[in-house]
Design an enzyme around this catalytic site. Structure first.
Site, mmCIF file in Angstrom:
data_model
loop_
_atom_site.group_PDB
_atom_site.id
_atom_site.type_symbol
_atom_site.label_atom_id
_atom_site.label_comp_id
_atom_site.label_asym_id
_atom_site.label_seq_id
_atom_site.Cartn_x
_atom_site.Cartn_y
_atom_site.Cartn_z
ATOM 1 N N LYS A 62 0.907 -1.286 -0.013
ATOM 2 C CA LYS A 62 0.156 -0.106 -0.077
ATOM 3 C C LYS A 62 0.879 1.202 -0.005
ATOM 4 O O LYS A 62 0.803 2.208 0.765
ATOM 5 C CB LYS A 62 -0.936 -0.042 1.234
ATOM 6 C CG LYS A 62 -2.056 -1.068 0.978
ATOM 7 C CD LYS A 62 -3.389 -0.801 1.816
ATOM 8 C CE LYS A 62 -4.256 -1.940 1.636
ATOM 9 N NZ LYS A 62 -3.762 -3.174 2.262
ATOM 10 N N SER A 117 -12.444 -1.592 2.562
ATOM 11 C CA SER A 117 -13.483 -2.433 3.122
ATOM 12 C C SER A 117 -13.675 -2.188 4.482
ATOM 13 O O SER A 117 -14.846 -2.778 4.929
ATOM 14 C CB SER A 117 -13.285 -3.680 2.747
ATOM 15 O OG SER A 117 -11.731 -3.934 3.403
HETATM 16 P P1 XMP Z 1 -8.977 -11.316 4.876
HETATM 17 O O1 XMP Z 1 -9.918 -11.925 3.939
HETATM 18 O O2 XMP Z 1 -8.394 -11.732 5.869
HETATM 19 O O3 XMP Z 1 -8.044 -10.457 3.888
HETATM 20 O O4 XMP Z 1 -10.141 -10.134 5.583
HETATM 21 C C1 XMP Z 1 -7.512 -9.130 4.219
HETATM 22 C C2 XMP Z 1 -6.468 -8.906 3.243
HETATM 23 O O5 XMP Z 1 -6.779 -7.994 2.349
HETATM 24 C C3 XMP Z 1 -6.477 -6.691 2.520
HETATM 25 N N1 XMP Z 1 -7.447 -5.669 2.370
HETATM 26 C C4 XMP Z 1 -7.575 -4.626 1.776
HETATM 27 N N2 XMP Z 1 -6.564 -3.845 0.979
HETATM 28 N N3 XMP Z 1 -8.050 -2.181 0.445
HETATM 29 C C5 XMP Z 1 -6.971 -2.879 0.231
HETATM 30 O O6 XMP Z 1 -6.129 -2.256 -0.350
HETATM 31 C C6 XMP Z 1 -9.167 -2.895 1.321
HETATM 32 O O7 XMP Z 1 -10.247 -2.358 1.474
HETATM 33 C C7 XMP Z 1 -8.857 -4.022 2.146
HETATM 34 N N4 XMP Z 1 -9.301 -4.918 2.847
HETATM 35 C C8 XMP Z 1 -8.601 -5.736 3.010
HETATM 36 C C9 XMP Z 1 -5.736 -6.755 3.772
HETATM 37 O O8 XMP Z 1 -4.431 -5.973 3.859
HETATM 38 C C10 XMP Z 1 -5.429 -8.174 3.972
HETATM 39 O O9 XMP Z 1 -4.157 -8.506 3.329
#
Ligand code: XMP
Length: 218
Positions: A62, A117
């Site tokens: 990021k 998210s």
């Molecule tokens: P889980 O399935 O464990 O996965 O919730 C989380 C992974 O996804 C990334 N993540 C995000 N990355 N924007 C992003 O750039 C988002 O909104 C987002 N939500 C989750 C998080 O870093 C982790 O690796």
């Protein structure tokens, strides 16, 4: 990244061997593995090279720094074998362009974060969404990260920018793979619902099969 499964594994583990073993076991069900700070800070950047022998690696640092630092970090990730890096769009066109320029030297890809998210992301990111899409377009990114647990946002983003959409927020964060895909996501990103499951291989296959079935019914 060749689209065969539509599933990207978020390997947010801290153990090298466990990560490599699991990624190997589920490699038929995923198109790429996404690495983030927990794994890289625990095991070292060589994990990118090790994983790249199994599947495509997306380096999710990021990136949100000044251009020359974004560029240096991207270069290290690509040199280690990453196929793509994830960068924030909010730092502006020049910072994002430093990543796409570096990626082009490696035939790599850049995905920009235009929304997130988790609860609270709306405080700042929602009102900036049109601008973040515009910056991403100008920087000629290969795709964007959009919240899989908010299909309305995926649709909104799809209308603003014609590019690949990678969506995390599936499973543990409440999102459903089929809904995200049907809203316009090209890939879903899943971590905990795979690696925290009692049978990670079975879970990965099931998640993949669920969206595969959907593709074939389209
Ligand atoms: P889980 O399935 O464990 O996965 O919730 C989380 C992974 O996804 C990334 N993540 C995000 N990355 N924007 C992003 O750039 C988002 O909104 C987002 N939500 C989750 C998080 O870093 C982790 O690796």
């Amino acid at each position: 990244m060749q689209k065969q499964n539509g599933l990207i594994f978020a390997a947010d583990l801290k153990e090298r061997r466990k990560t490599l073993n699991l990624t190997r076991k589920i490699s038929d069900y995923i198109d790429a593995v996404k690495v983030n700070y927990p794994l890289v800070l625990s095991t070292g950047a060589e994990i990118i090279s090790d994983l790249s022998d199994i599947t495509d690696v997306i380096a999710d640092f990021k990136l949100a720094d000044v251009p020359h630092i974004n560029s240096r970090i991207s270069k290290i990730a690509f040199n280690k074998g990453a196929s793509a890096v994830i960068c924030h769009a909010f730092t502006g066109e020049e910072s994002l362009k430093s990543c796409t320029k570096t990626a082009s030297e490696f035939d790599g890809e850049v995905y920009s974060v235009v929304n997130m998210s988790h609860p609270g992301s709306e405080d700042v990111m929602d009102s900036s969404l049109p601008k973040l899409c515009e910056i991403s377009k100008k920087a000629d990114i290969d795709g964007v990260i959009a919240p899989g647990n908010q299909p309305d946002k995926i649709e909104m983003i799809k209308n603003k920018i014609d590019t690949k959409i990678l969506s995390p927020g599936i499973g543990a964060q409440g999102g459903k793979g089929k809904k995200a895909i049907s809203a316009g996501a090209d890939y879903i990103i899943v971590g905990r619902s795979i690696y925290d499951s009692t049978d990670p291989v079975k879970s990965a296959k099931k998640i993949r099969d669920n969206i595969k079935m959907y593709y074939s019914n389209e």
